[in-house]
Design a protein around this motif. Structure first.
Motif, PDB file in Angstrom:
ATOM      1  N   LEU A 238     -14.967  51.286 -12.261  1.00 19.68           N
ATOM      2  CA  LEU A 238     -13.953  50.545 -13.008  1.00 19.68           C
ATOM      3  C   LEU A 238     -12.673  50.393 -12.198  1.00 19.68           C
ATOM      4  N   VAL A 239     -12.320  51.384 -11.419  1.00 12.26           N
ATOM      5  CA  VAL A 239     -11.274  51.247 -10.408  1.00 12.26           C
ATOM      6  C   VAL A 239     -12.025  51.222  -9.079  1.00 12.26           C
ATOM      7  N   PRO A 240     -11.974  50.103  -8.337  1.00 14.28           N
ATOM      8  CA  PRO A 240     -12.751  50.008  -7.095  1.00 14.28           C
ATOM      9  C   PRO A 240     -12.465  51.167  -6.142  1.00 14.28           C
ATOM     10  N   ARG A 241     -13.477  51.547  -5.398  1.00 16.28           N
ATOM     11  CA  ARG A 241     -13.343  52.672  -4.475  1.00 16.28           C
ATOM     12  C   ARG A 241     -12.223  52.453  -3.480  1.00 16.28           C
ATOM     13  N   GLU A 242     -12.087  51.231  -2.981  1.00 17.53           N
ATOM     14  CA  GLU A 242     -11.029  50.987  -1.992  1.00 17.53           C
ATOM     15  C   GLU A 242      -9.630  51.004  -2.608  1.00 17.53           C
ATOM     16  N   GLU A 243      -9.551  51.023  -3.920  1.00 15.90           N
ATOM     17  CA  GLU A 243      -8.266  51.126  -4.612  1.00 15.90           C
ATOM     18  C   GLU A 243      -8.046  52.531  -5.169  1.00 15.90           C
ATOM     19  N   GLY A 244      -8.863  53.487  -4.728  1.00 17.68           N
ATOM     20  CA  GLY A 244      -8.675  54.874  -5.126  1.00 17.68           C
ATOM     21  C   GLY A 244      -9.565  55.360  -6.248  1.00 17.68           C
ATOM     22  N   GLY A 245     -10.589  54.626  -6.607  1.00 21.08           N
ATOM     23  CA  GLY A 245     -11.433  55.009  -7.737  1.00 21.08           C
ATOM     24  C   GLY A 245     -12.755  55.630  -7.368  1.00 21.08           C
ATOM     25  N   ARG A 246     -12.839  56.242  -6.212  1.00 19.35           N
ATOM     26  CA  ARG A 246     -14.114  56.800  -5.749  1.00 19.35           C
ATOM     27  C   ARG A 246     -14.716  57.789  -6.749  1.00 19.35           C
ATOM     28  N   HIS A 247     -13.902  58.622  -7.342  1.00 19.62           N
ATOM     29  CA  HIS A 247     -14.410  59.620  -8.280  1.00 19.62           C
ATOM     30  C   HIS A 247     -14.013  59.297  -9.717  1.00 19.62           C
ATOM     31  N   GLY A 248     -13.638  58.055  -9.964  1.00 19.93           N
ATOM     32  CA  GLY A 248     -13.203  57.656 -11.293  1.00 19.93           C
ATOM     33  C   GLY A 248     -14.355  57.235 -12.186  1.00 19.93           C
ATOM     34  N   PRO A 249     -14.032  56.684 -13.345  1.00 20.75           N
ATOM     35  CA  PRO A 249     -15.066  56.280 -14.307  1.00 20.75           C
ATOM     36  C   PRO A 249     -15.887  55.093 -13.798  1.00 20.75           C
ATOM     37  N   THR A 250     -17.152  55.081 -14.209  1.00 21.55           N
ATOM     38  CA  THR A 250     -18.063  53.996 -13.836  1.00 21.55           C
ATOM     39  C   THR A 250     -18.754  53.463 -15.085  1.00 21.55           C
ATOM     40  N   VAL A 251     -19.377  52.307 -14.938  1.00 23.79           N
ATOM     41  CA  VAL A 251     -20.163  51.706 -16.010  1.00 23.79           C
ATOM     42  C   VAL A 251     -21.387  51.062 -15.365  1.00 23.79           C
ATOM     43  N   GLU A 252     -22.500  51.068 -16.070  1.00 25.09           N
ATOM     44  CA  GLU A 252     -23.726  50.449 -15.577  1.00 25.09           C
ATOM     45  C   GLU A 252     -23.727  48.968 -15.949  1.00 25.09           C
ATOM     46  N   LEU A 253     -23.833  48.092 -14.936  1.00 26.76           N
ATOM     47  CA  LEU A 253     -23.846  46.649 -15.155  1.00 26.76           C
ATOM     48  C   LEU A 253     -25.135  46.047 -14.617  1.00 26.76           C
ATOM     49  N   CYS A 254     -25.598  44.978 -15.269  1.00 23.63           N
ATOM     50  CA  CYS A 254     -26.736  44.237 -14.741  1.00 23.63           C
ATOM     51  C   CYS A 254     -26.271  43.490 -13.485  1.00 23.63           C
ATOM     52  N   GLN A 255     -27.208  43.086 -12.662  1.00 21.38           N
ATOM     53  CA  GLN A 255     -26.859  42.447 -11.399  1.00 21.38           C
ATOM     54  C   GLN A 255     -26.060  41.158 -11.588  1.00 21.38           C
ATOM     55  N   PRO A 256     -26.420  40.269 -12.541  1.00 24.08           N
ATOM     56  CA  PRO A 256     -25.602  39.066 -12.723  1.00 24.08           C
ATOM     57  C   PRO A 256     -24.149  39.381 -13.094  1.00 24.08           C
ATOM     58  N   CYS A 257     -23.944  40.347 -13.978  1.00 23.67           N
ATOM     59  CA  CYS A 257     -22.575  40.703 -14.375  1.00 23.67           C
ATOM     60  C   CYS A 257     -21.815  41.333 -13.221  1.00 23.67           C
ATOM     61  N   HIS A 258     -22.456  42.232 -12.492  1.00 24.15           N
ATOM     62  CA  HIS A 258     -21.791  42.910 -11.384  1.00 24.15           C
ATOM     63  C   HIS A 258     -21.357  41.901 -10.320  1.00 24.15           C
ATOM     64  N   SER A 259     -22.241  40.985  -9.966  1.00 23.66           N
ATOM     65  CA  SER A 259     -21.897  39.971  -8.967  1.00 23.66           C
ATOM     66  C   SER A 259     -20.779  39.065  -9.452  1.00 23.66           C
ATOM     67  N   THR A 260     -20.827  38.686 -10.718  1.00 22.51           N
ATOM     68  CA  THR A 260     -19.819  37.771 -11.249  1.00 22.51           C
ATOM     69  C   THR A 260     -18.460  38.442 -11.362  1.00 22.51           C
ATOM     70  N   VAL A 261     -18.421  39.699 -11.737  1.00 26.14           N
ATOM     71  CA  VAL A 261     -17.146  40.423 -11.805  1.00 26.14           C
ATOM     72  C   VAL A 261     -16.467  40.399 -10.442  1.00 26.14           C
ATOM     73  N   HIS A 262     -17.232  40.692  -9.393  1.00 26.73           N
ATOM     74  CA  HIS A 262     -16.637  40.733  -8.057  1.00 26.73           C
ATOM     75  C   HIS A 262     -16.386  39.338  -7.490  1.00 26.73           C
ATOM     76  N   LEU A 263     -17.052  38.344  -8.016  1.00 23.05           N
ATOM     77  CA  LEU A 263     -16.794  36.974  -7.591  1.00 23.05           C
ATOM     78  C   LEU A 263     -15.487  36.455  -8.182  1.00 23.05           C
ATOM     79  N   LEU A 264     -15.248  36.748  -9.441  1.00 20.39           N
ATOM     80  CA  LEU A 264     -14.119  36.156 -10.154  1.00 20.39           C
ATOM     81  C   LEU A 264     -12.848  37.000 -10.155  1.00 20.39           C
ATOM     82  N   LEU A 265     -12.953  38.292  -9.897  1.00 20.68           N
ATOM     83  CA  LEU A 265     -11.791  39.175  -9.961  1.00 20.68           C
ATOM     84  C   LEU A 265     -11.616  39.922  -8.649  1.00 20.68           C
ATOM     85  N   THR A 266     -10.365  40.074  -8.224  1.00 23.20           N
ATOM     86  CA  THR A 266     -10.095  40.826  -7.004  1.00 23.20           C
ATOM     87  C   THR A 266     -10.119  42.319  -7.313  1.00 23.20           C
ATOM     88  N   ASN A 267     -10.284  43.123  -6.281  1.00 19.58           N
ATOM     89  CA  ASN A 267     -10.269  44.577  -6.467  1.00 19.58           C
ATOM     90  C   ASN A 267      -8.921  45.038  -6.999  1.00 19.58           C
TER      91      ASN A 267
END
Length: 105
Positions: A35-64
Motif C-alpha cells: 500500500l506504501v510502495p517499497r521505494e517510498e519506505g513501505g517495505r515492511h508496511g501493510p499489503t493487500v492481495e490484488l488480481c493482475q489486472p488491478c495491480h497493473s492498472t494501479v501502477h499504470l494510473l497512479l505514481t508511487n
C-alpha cells in the motif's frame, strides 16, 4: 472432424480462488501490493492481495508518490477518482489477465 467440448474448470481449481482486495472479484491468482510502495519506505508496511489486472492498472494510473501519500489504504485506493472507470469495467468482466501496459507511459 468432431467438435471439441469446452473444458470445464475442475472443482479443485474453484476451491483455490481468492478475492481481489480492490475489485472484490473471485480470481485464480493474486499478487501482493504494498500500500506504501517499497521505494517510498513501505517495505515492511501493510499489503493487500490484488488480481493482475488491478495491480497493473494501479501502477499504470497512479505514481508511487501518490500511492504513498494519498492512497495508502485499500479504502482510499477503491475511491481513487483515477480508478473509477476501470473498476466499473473490471467488476463486470471475467478478465483474469491483461497485458503489461506500464511501458506505454
Amino acid at each position: 472432424m468432431p467438435r471439441r467440448k469446452p473444458e470445464r474448470t475442475p472443482p479443485e481449481a474453484l476451491a483455490n480462488e481468492t478475492r481481489c482486495g480492490l475489485c472484490q472479484r473471485e480470481v485464480q491468482h493474486t499478487s501482493r501490493h504494498h500500500l506504501v510502495p517499497r521505494e517510498e519506505g513501505g517495505r515492511h508496511g501493510p499489503t493487500v492481495e490484488l488480481c493482475q489486472p488491478c495491480h497493473s492498472t494501479v501502477h499504470l494510473l497512479l505514481t508511487n508518490r501518490d500511492l504513498a501519500r494519498r492512497y495508502n489504504t485499500v479504502e482510499s485506493l477503491r475511491s481513487a477518482e483515477e480508478l473509477q472507470k476501470y473498476l466499473y469495467w473490471v467488476r463486470r468482466s471475467r478478465v483474469e489477465r491483461i497485458s503489461n501496459r506500464r511501458a506505454r507511459r
